[in-house]
Design a protein around this motif. Structure first.
Motif, short mmCIF file in Angstrom:
data_model
loop_
_atom_site.label_atom_id
_atom_site.label_comp_id
_atom_site.label_asym_id
_atom_site.label_seq_id
_atom_site.Cartn_x
_atom_site.Cartn_y
_atom_site.Cartn_z
N LEU A 321 0.84 -1.20 0.00
CA LEU A 321 0.00 0.00 0.00
C LEU A 321 0.88 1.25 0.00
N ARG A 322 1.95 1.19 0.81
CA ARG A 322 2.85 2.34 0.86
C ARG A 322 3.46 2.59 -0.53
N GLU A 323 3.90 1.53 -1.14
CA GLU A 323 4.52 1.66 -2.45
C GLU A 323 3.53 2.22 -3.48
N ALA A 324 2.29 1.72 -3.41
CA ALA A 324 1.27 2.16 -4.37
C ALA A 324 0.97 3.65 -4.18
N LEU A 325 0.88 4.09 -2.91
CA LEU A 325 0.61 5.51 -2.66
C LEU A 325 1.77 6.37 -3.17
N ASP A 326 3.01 5.88 -2.95
CA ASP A 326 4.18 6.61 -3.45
C ASP A 326 4.08 6.77 -4.97
N LYS A 327 3.65 5.72 -5.64
CA LYS A 327 3.55 5.78 -7.10
C LYS A 327 2.47 6.76 -7.55
N LEU A 328 1.31 6.71 -6.88
CA LEU A 328 0.22 7.62 -7.27
C LEU A 328 0.62 9.07 -7.05
N LYS A 329 1.37 9.27 -5.99
CA LYS A 329 1.80 10.63 -5.63
C LYS A 329 2.65 11.26 -6.73
#
Ligand code: GTP
Length: 615
Positions: A321-329
């Protein structure tokens, strides 16, 4: 110096503004086709909406600009080629900041209205924004091919709104293409050409920036003064950061590098930055060796308005989830998040969004593009709490609400515009009053359509307001709102306790008058969902130490007498006594065992997590 690719007097910069589903993308597609920039065989519906989610939901999230050649024939028969830059704007209120930046890049706006629906709330909101930016407005009715279209009736409504004669309202069909050529001619004839100082230091406004896996951040700009050329060093005026221009060009509709961009031109820059935050919407780009003194418009960071906790259903997905949020950001400068832990839900993030639609889009992308199963807590807004001793606290999560002596709590309010058929005025006003709204005014747009304006606490809107509005008006009302400061309110934190232990995921900040209703609702819901335990479990709602509502999950009663045939009453009594003792022990030492599923059920049956809040 590189000469302009196109002289400013031959450039027209415009956008299309419309309520959702009134046919903006279809019309844009037709324009791309008619101007020859997309060949019929390459045409696919909604060419400009790139994200899958945009195409599926039929909404435009990110804006984009395309250049289209269009020649107009003069009275003497000579053809003058023009360059039209169409800047696609997100139509939704959550993205108002991006809309207004896109509008600032144009001189004209096509105000598109569905000829079977008439004006809607977003039509008005976007029109007002366009007028604030001094844009030339071209009123257009779309979908005239529909049997239900009432072009004459709505032409009058539109003419009344923008001022002018109903006969000036163009009538088109994005679907069949009827009237679209005339519209392109009208854009050339009425939208003013851009003006700017070609010899001044370069100033270009960033109106969008998009992360591309292959090319890094692609920044969309509108050049106001001077020019930008490849290989120059540029400066972002808000951060003073310098970058080299690796590529510069226009989209038509695919990226086409050019030798430079001059006054009035709209195009893209690639500098090799990897994060959209380094190329902020609203910022001004200038030249490093001959920098401008003042930036263009005031620069404003988009502020998150709505917060929600996002938790992976499977705890081991937390790093993903952390990685996915970093990508969306990388592609969404407005997305904010920080780690958070919840007793009930484990490890997750507190995420800040521009609004409810933004929340839903992010959540949907996380689930779809990153394959995550998520649970989100009820959305809440930011509160400013001033303690009696003068200390100020910003609360983005109900669990941060201070417990000491509170002087004042302020909550954000919005200015809402609701358009409804006149028969529903009463019920709409009832809903707004119920949500602590204050009426600001009401206008009849035509005999049977009314515009009602209210100021409302944002917190009341994020909680199922739109669903309520739709169901009370059989889907006919439309809503738009924009932030309008804050106000003091009598707000309290309601905690939900299971056997005396606070369940953080269910705490909420609500108006004192509604605290009881919230308490009754949540305790009732949890009573149904929590499985019976060996012992009795009180479910309480409390403000501070004061309990305001209570339900009880009854204990399971194991039939200890099952094996006890016959009439020895003293033995039976002994067994029952023993059972009672055992239960007491359980109650004393045990805590309530609530499966995570139950929390998830309680949170997702929350009305505010309803799907599809298209506005
Ligand atoms: N009959 C008819 N239908 C149209 C016309 N233009 C658009 N539509 C339909 O109306 C619906 C909405 O059209 P879109 O072009 O996606 O609307 P939009 O305004 O771009 O929507 P957002 O991107 O959500 O703002 C689609 O189902 C289109 O097929 C038209 O001229 N005639």
């Amino acid at each position: 110096m590189q000469p302009n690719a196109t002289a400013p007097e031959l450039i027209r910069n415009f956008c299309i503004i419309a309520h959702i589903d009134h046919g903006k993308s279809t019309l844009a597609d037709r324009m791309l086709q008619l101007t020859g920039v997309v060949q019929p065989r390459d045409m696919r519906a909604q060419y400009l909406d790139r994200m899958d989610i945009e195409r599926e939901r039929g909404i435009t999230i990110k804006s984009q600009a395309v250049r289209m050649p269009w020649a107009v024939t003069g009275e003497d028969g000579t053809e003058t080629p023009h360059a039209l830059h169409m800047i696609d704007t997100p139509g939704h209120v959550d993205f108002t900041y991006e809309v207004s930046r896109s509008l600032a890049a144009c001189e004209g706006a096509v105000l598109l209205v569905d000829a079977a629906q008439g004006i809607e709330a977003q039509t008005l909101a976007n029109l007002y924004l366009a007028m604030e930016n001094d844009l030339e407005i071209i009123p257009v009715l779309n979908k005239i091919d529909l049997p239900a279209a009432q072009p004459d009736k709505y032409a009058e409504e539109l003419a009344h709104l923008v001022g002018g004669d109903p006969s000036d309202v163009l009538k088109v069909s994005g679907k069949t293409g009827e009237g679209v050529e005339a519209l392109l001619d009208k854009i050339v004839a009425t939208v003013p050409a851009p003006t700017g100082d070609a010899d001044a230091p370069a100033r270009a406004m960033i109106f969008d920036s998009v992360y591309d896996t292959y090319r890094g951040v692609v920044t969309y700009v509108r050049v106001v003064d001077g020019d930008l050329n490849p290989r120059e060093r540029i400066v972002m005026m808000s951060t003073r950061a310098q970058h080299e221009l690796l590529e510069i060009g226009v989209h038509s509709p695919d990226a086409t590098p050019t030798k430079g961009l001059g006054v009035g031109e709209v195009g893209y820059l690639i500098t090799g930055v990897k994060d959209v935050r380094q190329s902020k919407v609203g910022d001004t780009v200038t030249n490093a060796h001959k920098p401008a003194d003042t930036a263009l418009a005031g620069y404003d960071d988009p502020k998150p308005m709505v917060f929600s906790g996002l938790y992976p259903i499977d705890g081991s997905d937390y790093p993903a989830l952390r990685e996915a949020l970093d990508k969306l950001k990388l592609n969404d400068a407005a997305l904010n998040y920080e780690p958070e832990t919840s007793v009930a839900l484990g490890f997750g993030f507190r995420v800040g969004f521009l609004g409810l639609l933004h929340l839903e889009i992010v959540r949907e992308r996380l689930e779809r593009e990153f394959n995550l199963d998520l649970i989100s807590t009820a959305p809440n807004v930011i509160y400013d709490v001033t303690m009696e001793d003068g200390e100020e606290v910003k609360v983005t999560n109900p669990s941060e609400f201070p417990t000491g002596k509170i002087g004042e709590v302020r909550e954000p309010v919005v200015r809402a515009t609701i358009l409804t058929p006149s028969e529903f005025v009463g019920t709409v006003m009832g809903l707004c009053t119920d949500r602590r709204g204050q009426m600001q005014g009401m206008d009849y747009l035509s005999e049977d359509r009314v515009e009602i304006r209210y100021t409302l606490p944002l917190a009341e809107i994020v909680f199922d307001f739109f669903d309520q509005l739709k169901s009370r008006t059989r889907g006919y009302a439309s809503l738009d709102y924009e932030p309008s400061g804050d106000q003091a309110a009598d707000l309290v934190k309601v905690d939900i306790l299971l056997q005396g232990d606070q369940v953080d995921a269910f705490s909420a900040i609500v108006h004192r008058d509604k605290a009881y209703d919230y308490g009754v609702l949540m305790t009732g819901k949890l009573k149904e969902i929590i499985p019976r335990q060996q012992f009795e479990v009180p479910v309480q709602a409390a403000i501070g130490a004061r309990v305001i509502a209570r339900e009880t999950v009854r204990a399971m009663r194991k039939d200890v007498l099952a094996k006890c045939y016959g009439g020895d009453i003293s033995r039976k009594r002994k067994l029952l006594e023993k059972q009672k003792e055992g239960k007491k022990r359980m109650k004393n030492i045990g805590s309530v065992e609530v499966p995570k599923d139950a929390f998830i059920a309680a949170l997702s049956s929350d009305p505010s997590s309803g799907k599809d809040k298209k506005k």
